[in-house]
Design a protein around this motif. Structure first.
Motif, short mmCIF file in Angstrom:
data_model
loop_
_atom_site.label_atom_id
_atom_site.label_comp_id
_atom_site.label_asym_id
_atom_site.label_seq_id
_atom_site.Cartn_x
_atom_site.Cartn_y
_atom_site.Cartn_z
N LYS A 299 -5.06 -0.36 -4.84
CA LYS A 299 -5.28 0.26 -3.52
C LYS A 299 -6.64 -0.16 -2.95
CE LYS A 299 -4.96 4.63 -1.04
NZ LYS A 299 -4.60 4.01 0.20
N THR A 300 -7.66 -0.20 -3.80
CA THR A 300 -9.00 -0.60 -3.35
C THR A 300 -9.01 -2.04 -2.84
OG1 THR A 300 -10.02 0.94 -4.91
CG2 THR A 300 -11.41 -0.85 -4.09
N GLU B 221 -7.24 -2.18 0.55
CA GLU B 221 -8.11 -1.63 1.59
C GLU B 221 -9.24 -2.60 1.94
OE1 GLU B 221 -9.17 2.10 -0.18
OE2 GLU B 221 -7.39 3.12 0.64
N ARG B 222 -9.77 -3.26 0.93
CA ARG B 222 -10.86 -4.22 1.16
C ARG B 222 -10.36 -5.40 1.99
NH1 ARG B 222 -15.00 -6.21 2.79
NH2 ARG B 222 -16.21 -7.67 1.56
N GLU C 268 0.83 -1.20 0.00
CA GLU C 268 0.00 0.00 0.00
C GLU C 268 0.87 1.26 0.00
OE1 GLU C 268 -4.08 1.54 2.04
OE2 GLU C 268 -2.66 0.54 3.36
N THR D 83 -10.10 -4.78 5.63
CA THR D 83 -11.35 -4.67 6.39
C THR D 83 -11.92 -6.03 6.79
OG1 THR D 83 -12.82 -4.67 4.45
CG2 THR D 83 -11.97 -2.52 5.21
N GLU E 258 0.79 4.06 -2.91
CA GLU E 258 0.53 5.47 -2.60
C GLU E 258 1.62 6.37 -3.19
OE1 GLU E 258 -0.04 5.50 1.65
OE2 GLU E 258 -2.12 4.83 1.45
#
Length: 158
Positions: A96-97, A100-101, A76, A104, A80
């Motif tokens: 990135k999505t 992030e998923r 990540e 979670t 970035e």
């Protein structure tokens, strides 16, 4: 012996499924190099006591899943950095999505959920690698990602 040969065959099959290019399309010398590259990590994995009796489809294994946290954080961070130079680049935004998923997902989920997320992430990263120059590569992170996927797929086979 025979078991070593069978283990190499399983590794070869896993690598073939993980990569966009089939190892079968490589010449014998290149195939040996690719299998050899991952053989050391496979040997470490198969001798590791913490992976025995793990069912990747059921139950939670937070200590096993925590191994991907540094991998995801490092990737990540690199994504970035790249997004700072190429804001809104679709391939980078997708990577990135996915990261992030995955972050979670509750830690009490089965390993297979995280594994599928990592495989999706690998596919997105391979797309980036196919269009990006070597100066903006994610190769070092891809190696770690690929090793983790192989480790968990080998757990599935035990």
């Amino acid at each position: 012996g025979q078991k070593s040969y069978q283990t190499k065959e399983v590794l070869f099959t896993c690598l073939s499924k993980l990569n966009d290019i089939s190892l079968m399309s490589l010449n014998e010398q290149d195939q040996s190099w690719v299998v050899g590259k991952y053989w050391h990590s496979l040997e470490q994995f198969t001798s590791s006591p913490d992976t025995t009796d793990i069912d990747i489809y059921q139950g939670s294994h937070p200590s096993v899943i925590l191994k991907i946290k540094p991998l995801l954080s490092g990737m990540e961070g690199r994504v970035e950095e790249l997004l700072a130079s190429w804001p809104d680049h679709p391939a980078l935004v997708q990577i990135k999505t996915v990261i992030e998923r995955i972050a979670t997902f509750p830690m009490d989920q089965p390993i297979i959920k995280f594994l599928q997320g990592l495989e999706i992430l690998l596919t997105k990263c391979q797309l980036w690698e196919s269009i990006a120059s070597k100066t903006v590569s994610l190769a070092s992170h891809l190696s770690l990602l690929t090793n983790q996927i192989i480790e968990w797929r080998m757990t599935e086979l035990q």
